[in-house]
Design a protein around this motif. Structure first.
Motif, PDB file in Angstrom:
ATOM      1  N   GLU A  40       0.777  -1.283   0.017  1.00 19.26           N
ATOM      2  CA  GLU A  40      -0.087  -0.068   0.012  1.00 19.26           C
ATOM      3  C   GLU A  40       0.926   1.455  -0.083  1.00 19.26           C
ATOM      4  O   GLU A  40       0.585   2.159  -0.742  1.00 19.26           O
ATOM      5  CB  GLU A  40      -0.878   0.147   1.312  1.00 19.26           C
ATOM      6  N   ALA A  48       2.589   8.168  -7.124  1.00 19.05           N
ATOM      7  CA  ALA A  48       3.135   9.752  -7.072  1.00 19.05           C
ATOM      8  C   ALA A  48       4.351  10.113  -8.225  1.00 19.05           C
ATOM      9  O   ALA A  48       4.855  11.123  -8.635  1.00 19.05           O
ATOM     10  CB  ALA A  48       3.919   9.953  -5.786  1.00 19.05           C
ATOM     11  N   ASP A  79      10.426   7.802  -1.559  1.00 20.15           N
ATOM     12  CA  ASP A  79      10.370   7.864  -3.154  1.00 20.15           C
ATOM     13  C   ASP A  79      10.536   9.282  -3.581  1.00 20.15           C
ATOM     14  O   ASP A  79      10.521  10.294  -2.938  1.00 20.15           O
ATOM     15  CB  ASP A  79       9.082   7.517  -3.629  1.00 20.15           C
ATOM     16  N   MET A  84       3.937  15.718  -1.590  1.00 22.82           N
ATOM     17  CA  MET A  84       2.550  16.362  -1.286  1.00 22.82           C
ATOM     18  C   MET A  84       2.605  17.813  -0.735  1.00 22.82           C
ATOM     19  O   MET A  84       3.713  18.026  -0.101  1.00 22.82           O
ATOM     20  CB  MET A  84       1.974  15.511  -0.008  1.00 22.82           C
ATOM     21  N   THR A  88      -2.495  18.406   1.176  1.00 22.46           N
ATOM     22  CA  THR A  88      -2.677  17.121   0.981  1.00 22.46           C
ATOM     23  C   THR A  88      -1.912  16.228   2.333  1.00 22.46           C
ATOM     24  O   THR A  88      -2.600  15.119   2.757  1.00 22.46           O
ATOM     25  CB  THR A  88      -1.757  16.577  -0.489  1.00 22.46           C
ATOM     26  N   ARG A  97      -9.898   9.337   3.400  1.00 25.62           N
ATOM     27  CA  ARG A  97      -9.921  10.422   2.351  1.00 25.62           C
ATOM     28  C   ARG A  97      -8.696  10.038   1.181  1.00 25.62           C
ATOM     29  O   ARG A  97      -7.547   9.648   1.577  1.00 25.62           O
ATOM     30  CB  ARG A  97      -9.199  11.837   3.039  1.00 25.62           C
ATOM     31  N   SER A  98      -9.186  10.179  -0.101  1.00 27.92           N
ATOM     32  CA  SER A  98      -8.073  10.028  -1.137  1.00 27.92           C
ATOM     33  C   SER A  98      -8.085  11.195  -1.943  1.00 27.92           C
ATOM     34  O   SER A  98      -9.116  11.920  -2.463  1.00 27.92           O
ATOM     35  CB  SER A  98      -8.833   8.833  -1.924  1.00 27.92           C
ATOM     36  N   CYS A 100      -6.577  11.790  -4.924  1.00 28.86           N
ATOM     37  CA  CYS A 100      -6.027  11.483  -6.286  1.00 28.86           C
ATOM     38  C   CYS A 100      -6.138  12.183  -7.354  1.00 28.86           C
ATOM     39  O   CYS A 100      -7.471  12.418  -7.602  1.00 28.86           O
ATOM     40  CB  CYS A 100      -6.375  10.038  -6.576  1.00 28.86           C
ATOM     41  N   LYS A 111      -7.647   4.703  -4.524  1.00 30.75           N
ATOM     42  CA  LYS A 111      -8.936   4.862  -4.646  1.00 30.75           C
ATOM     43  C   LYS A 111      -9.674   5.077  -3.429  1.00 30.75           C
ATOM     44  O   LYS A 111     -10.444   5.848  -3.156  1.00 30.75           O
ATOM     45  CB  LYS A 111      -9.647   3.767  -5.515  1.00 30.75           C
ATOM     46  N   VAL A 114      -7.620   4.778   2.023  1.00 25.94           N
ATOM     47  CA  VAL A 114      -7.478   4.022   3.547  1.00 25.94           C
ATOM     48  C   VAL A 114      -6.157   3.256   3.440  1.00 25.94           C
ATOM     49  O   VAL A 114      -5.517   2.689   4.454  1.00 25.94           O
ATOM     50  CB  VAL A 114      -8.348   2.776   3.783  1.00 25.94           C
ATOM     51  N   GLY A 115      -5.605   2.945   2.019  1.00 21.05           N
ATOM     52  CA  GLY A 115      -4.389   2.142   1.989  1.00 21.05           C
ATOM     53  C   GLY A 115      -3.144   2.496   3.080  1.00 21.05           C
ATOM     54  O   GLY A 115      -2.683   1.585   3.653  1.00 21.05           O
ATOM     55  N   ILE A 117      -3.153   4.105   5.493  1.00 19.24           N
ATOM     56  CA  ILE A 117      -3.184   3.909   7.173  1.00 19.24           C
ATOM     57  C   ILE A 117      -3.280   2.246   7.468  1.00 19.24           C
ATOM     58  O   ILE A 117      -2.829   1.888   8.305  1.00 19.24           O
ATOM     59  CB  ILE A 117      -4.441   4.702   7.655  1.00 19.24           C
ATOM     60  N   LYS A 361      -5.805  -4.105  -1.888  1.00 25.45           N
ATOM     61  CA  LYS A 361      -5.861  -4.452  -3.151  1.00 25.45           C
ATOM     62  C   LYS A 361      -5.173  -5.907  -3.524  1.00 25.45           C
ATOM     63  O   LYS A 361      -4.055  -5.874  -3.912  1.00 25.45           O
ATOM     64  CB  LYS A 361      -5.116  -3.329  -3.785  1.00 25.45           C
TER      65      LYS A 361
HETATM   66  N1  LIG Z   1       4.063   8.628  -1.482  1.00 26.55           N
HETATM   67  C1  LIG Z   1       3.146   9.614  -1.607  1.00 26.55           C
HETATM   68  N2  LIG Z   1       3.578  10.594  -2.557  1.00 26.55           N
HETATM   69  C2  LIG Z   1       2.537  11.485  -2.941  1.00 26.55           C
HETATM   70  N3  LIG Z   1       1.221  11.408  -2.313  1.00 26.55           N
HETATM   71  C3  LIG Z   1       1.092  10.457  -1.322  1.00 26.55           C
HETATM   72  C4  LIG Z   1       1.993   9.470  -1.146  1.00 26.55           C
HETATM   73  N4  LIG Z   1       1.251   8.761   0.027  1.00 26.55           N
HETATM   74  C5  LIG Z   1       0.081   9.130   0.010  1.00 26.55           C
HETATM   75  N5  LIG Z   1      -0.267  10.242  -0.739  1.00 26.55           N
HETATM   76  C6  LIG Z   1      -1.509  11.141  -0.920  1.00 26.55           C
HETATM   77  O1  LIG Z   1      -2.214  10.410   0.310  1.00 26.55           O
HETATM   78  C7  LIG Z   1      -3.511  10.114  -0.093  1.00 26.55           C
HETATM   79  C8  LIG Z   1      -3.980   8.821   0.925  1.00 26.55           C
HETATM   80  O2  LIG Z   1      -3.337   7.712   0.489  1.00 26.55           O
HETATM   81  P1  LIG Z   1      -4.006   6.231   0.898  1.00 26.55           P
HETATM   82  O3  LIG Z   1      -2.987   5.246   0.432  1.00 26.55           O
HETATM   83  O4  LIG Z   1      -4.419   6.145   2.179  1.00 26.55           O
HETATM   84  O5  LIG Z   1      -5.241   6.335  -0.261  1.00 26.55           O
HETATM   85  P2  LIG Z   1      -5.292   6.147  -1.847  1.00 26.55           P
HETATM   86  O6  LIG Z   1      -3.912   5.922  -2.044  1.00 26.55           O
HETATM   87  O7  LIG Z   1      -6.019   7.581  -2.251  1.00 26.55           O
HETATM   88  O8  LIG Z   1      -6.295   5.142  -1.717  1.00 26.55           O
HETATM   89  P3  LIG Z   1      -6.146   3.733  -1.510  1.00 26.55           P
HETATM   90  O9  LIG Z   1      -6.742   3.187  -0.322  1.00 26.55           O
HETATM   91  O10 LIG Z   1      -7.109   2.905  -2.528  1.00 26.55           O
HETATM   92  O11 LIG Z   1      -4.780   3.245  -1.308  1.00 26.55           O
HETATM   93  C9  LIG Z   1      -3.378   9.573  -1.476  1.00 26.55           C
HETATM   94  O12 LIG Z   1      -4.548   9.970  -2.173  1.00 26.55           O
HETATM   95  C10 LIG Z   1      -2.256  10.646  -1.832  1.00 26.55           C
HETATM   96  O13 LIG Z   1      -2.634  11.911  -2.370  1.00 26.55           O
END
Ligand SMILES: Nc1ncnc2c1ncn2[C@@H]1O[C@H](COP(=O)(O)OP(=O)(O)OP(=O)(O)O)[C@@H](O)[C@H]1O
Ligand SMILES: [Mg+2]
Length: 577
Positions: A40, A48, A79, A84, A88, A97-98, A100, A111, A114-115, A117, A361
């Motif tokens: 995740e 990104a 990375d 951000m 963000t 909260r996504s 994207c 999407k 939650v990934g 966390i 996923k």
């Molecule tokens: N390494 C990163 N670089 C840039 N933005 C990031 C990074 N990690 C997280 N984010 C930001 O944090 C948000 C939340 O991440 P999270 O993984 O919780 O949800 P998601 O990726 O939107 O959806 P999913 O639950 O499907 O992974 C992302 O939508 C993104 O905007």
């Protein structure tokens, strides 16, 4: 809290949807494996647009009584993606909260919001995130800590400008990007501690396969500073760890690729494409590496290559045997041979519902109608792949032990023109017994490699019986260049003496060793010369076959050939080496 205070709270202002202090502890017990939890975090880095992702497992010693075990205390992911902004960053650890953006009008991997966390806390009790979206700007930092949440903390504090730990500074030199640190990793096997050293290989395998499309596209992933090589279960993409400057590993060929549209649920009749790709592994592996269990095959994971890979937005979400997609009901769905082909099914996130993708996923299970469609697309293709793999093996086995494979081309030419050539006069009056005896004599004299066993000899015997033209290498006294035998049914056999100086000084240097089948490939560039020389000999033999085998004729030819061979030997001996 006493009952009266609870009552007061909901009477006056309603009540929180979630009791965060407990909820977060419960959320840890989801079914993320270490790979998927870490996945995740890496997903977000890939999304990104990073070109480099470094992952570190920080180890420590853990004592259980007198025993010591190396455990992973921290997982660090760096990375050089877009990073951000403060806004963000402030929201990235908010559950659900996504933030994207679509890339090129396409939905990406993230999407559900939650990934980070859920993936993070499935492994660790604390998540720190540092990020910057301009290379000249300072890093901002945010975090969540399950101890704080347990203690009643309900809000994430605003991101603060804060330096990243020194050791990671070089990585971000002149770059934007994100640093995620998972600390207090107490659930590395889902419930307890697992030895750290076991991890690297498992995780590298997972990363190399899951993100293979991105790695093939230029993404570099390092695990504890070692490069992660891509592993493509179709064996088409590279470079893999077996592709070096000196040598390229053979690659599979694309066997078929089909795409079909599938209706997007709730998409007002719009469709999105699902693509199925099948590959056939390199012939030399299938016939040489053998049963897939040998060392070279194992190194390439071919022994485990029995399954289908499902990709969502180019990221693998499942790699497994999927029995319901292959094989008719009641049959053993997978066979040993299935490791020699690869299958990949790709779909975009718009079709998540049809593949029953969950917020974790991992896994994908097509729904009823789609399952049937996939099965119908796969069944015939896989049946023909299986047939092809079997046939190639059988063919190769026959080839290896069949005399004269090396001369097939020249022999075929002669066979083709034979229809317009006069019939043989020689060899017509043989009885079958005499012919058989001659064939056995020729087999005895043959120095072709790989005719030692009875079954190999049987195959060569068959070839001599069935082919119109055959060339058999033999060892005779040095003055004889070749002998001919005319057999029943217009057959012409040439026994070419590898001891003759013309063979040793001219034919072998120009054409390669004709007694070794394994030279067939290697001397490919020499094949033309070899074919030319063989045509010369076979034409002579055919011309000779047009004469009746009277004692006079026989003596004449014997003398002519003997003289010719002897003169040629003397001359060839004077050739410069
Ligand atoms: N390494 C990163 N670089 C840039 N933005 C990031 C990074 N990690 C997280 N984010 C930001 O944090 C948000 C939340 O991440 P999270 O993984 O919780 O949800 P998601 O990726 O939107 O959806 P999913 O639950 O499907 O992974 C992302 O939508 C993104 O905007
Ligand atoms: Mg994500």
């Amino acid at each position: 809290m006493s009952e009266t205070t609870i009552k007061k709270e909901w009477e006056e202002a309603g009540i929180d949807l979630i009791d965060t202090s407990r909820m977060y502890e419960s959320l840890r017990y989801n079914d993320y494996s270490v790979e998927n939890g870490l996945g995740e975090i890496v997903d977000n880095s890939v999304e990104a647009g990073a070109s480099r992702i470094n992952i570190y497992f920080k180890k420590g010693i853990y004592k259980i009584g007198k025993k010591e075990a190396t455990v992973i205390k921290q997982i660090v992911v760096l990375d050089n993606g877009c990073g951000m902004n403060q806004d963000t960053l402030a929201q990235c650890l908010v559950l659900g909260r996504s933030i994207c953006e679509m890339r090129n009008g396409r939905q990406g991997i993230g999407k559900f919001g939650v990934g980070m966390i859920l993936g993070g806390i499935s492994l660790a009790r604390r998540i720190d995130v540092y990020s910057r979206d301009m290379f000249s700007a300072p890093f901002y930092h945010t975090h969540i800590d399950l101890e704080e949440i347990k203690g009643g903390m309900k809000k994430i504090v605003a991101p603060q400008a804060e330096d990243i730990p020194d050791e990671y500074r070089e990585f971000f030199d002149g770059d934007t990007g994100t640093l995620v640190i998972l600390s207090n990793c107490d659930r590395m096997d889902g419930s307890g501690r697992r030895d750290a050293n076991e991890f690297s290989a498992t995780i590298a395998n997972f990363l190399g396969r899951t993100y293979r499309k991105f790695i093939a596209g230029g993404l570099k992933i390092y695990l504890d500073d070692r490069p992660v090589y891509l592993h493509d279960p179709l064996y088409i993409d590279g470079p893999t760890q077996f592709d070096t400057k000196e040598a390229q590993d053979p690659k599979a060929s694309l066997y078929s690729e089909i795409s079909f549209g599938w209706e997007i649920p709730g998409g007002n009749g719009k469709t999105a494409d699902i693509t199925i790709r099948l590959s056939l592994l390199p012939l030399e592996w299938r016939i040489n590496i053998g049963d897939g269990g040998r060392q070279e095959a194992r190194k390439r994971k071919i022994d485990q290559n029995e399954g289908v890979s499902i990709l969502r937005a180019n990221r693998e979400v499942l790699y497994d045997k999927i029995p319901y997609l292959i094989g008719a009901k009641g049959q053993a769905a997978y066979q040993d041979n299935d490791r020699w082909w690869g299958c990949e099914i790709s779909f975009p996130p718009e079709l998540d519902e049809c593949f029953q993708v969950r917020y974790i996923k991992r896994g994908a299970e097509p729904i009823g109608a789609l399952k049937d469609k996939l099965k119908s697309e796969l069944t015939d293709a896989i049946a023909s792949l299986r047939k092809r793999i079997k046939e190639d093996r059988a063919q190769n086995k026959a080839n290896l032990v069949q005399a004269g494979k090396m001369f097939t081309y020249a022999e075929t030419i002669m066979t083709e023109i034979d229809t317009v050539l006069p019939m043989n006069q020689a060899g017509r009056n043989l009885s079958e017994t005499e012919e058989n005896a001659k064939i056995e004599e020729i087999l005895d004299a043959s120095v072709m490699e790989g005719s030692g066993t009875e079954s190999e000899r049987a195959l060569r015997r068959e070839a001599l019986r069935n082919q119109l033209y055959s060339i058999v290498p033999v060892r005779y006294p040095a003055q004889i260049l070749f002998e001919t035998e005319m057999l029943l049914g217009n057959k012409v056999i040439i026994q070419l003496n590898v001891n003759h100086p013309f063979y040793q000084k001219v034919i072998q240097p120009l054409c390669g060793d004709i007694t070794k089948e394994e030279n067939v490939e290697a001397i490919n560039e020499k094949a033309k010369i070899r074919d030319a020389i063989m045509l010369l000999l076979m034409s002579f033999a055919k011309a000779k076959a047009g004469f009746h085998e009277t004692p006079e004729n026989q003596m004449f030819f014997d003398n002519l050939q003997a003289q010719w061979s002897a003169i040629l030997a003397t001359a060839a001996n004077r050739l410069e080496p």
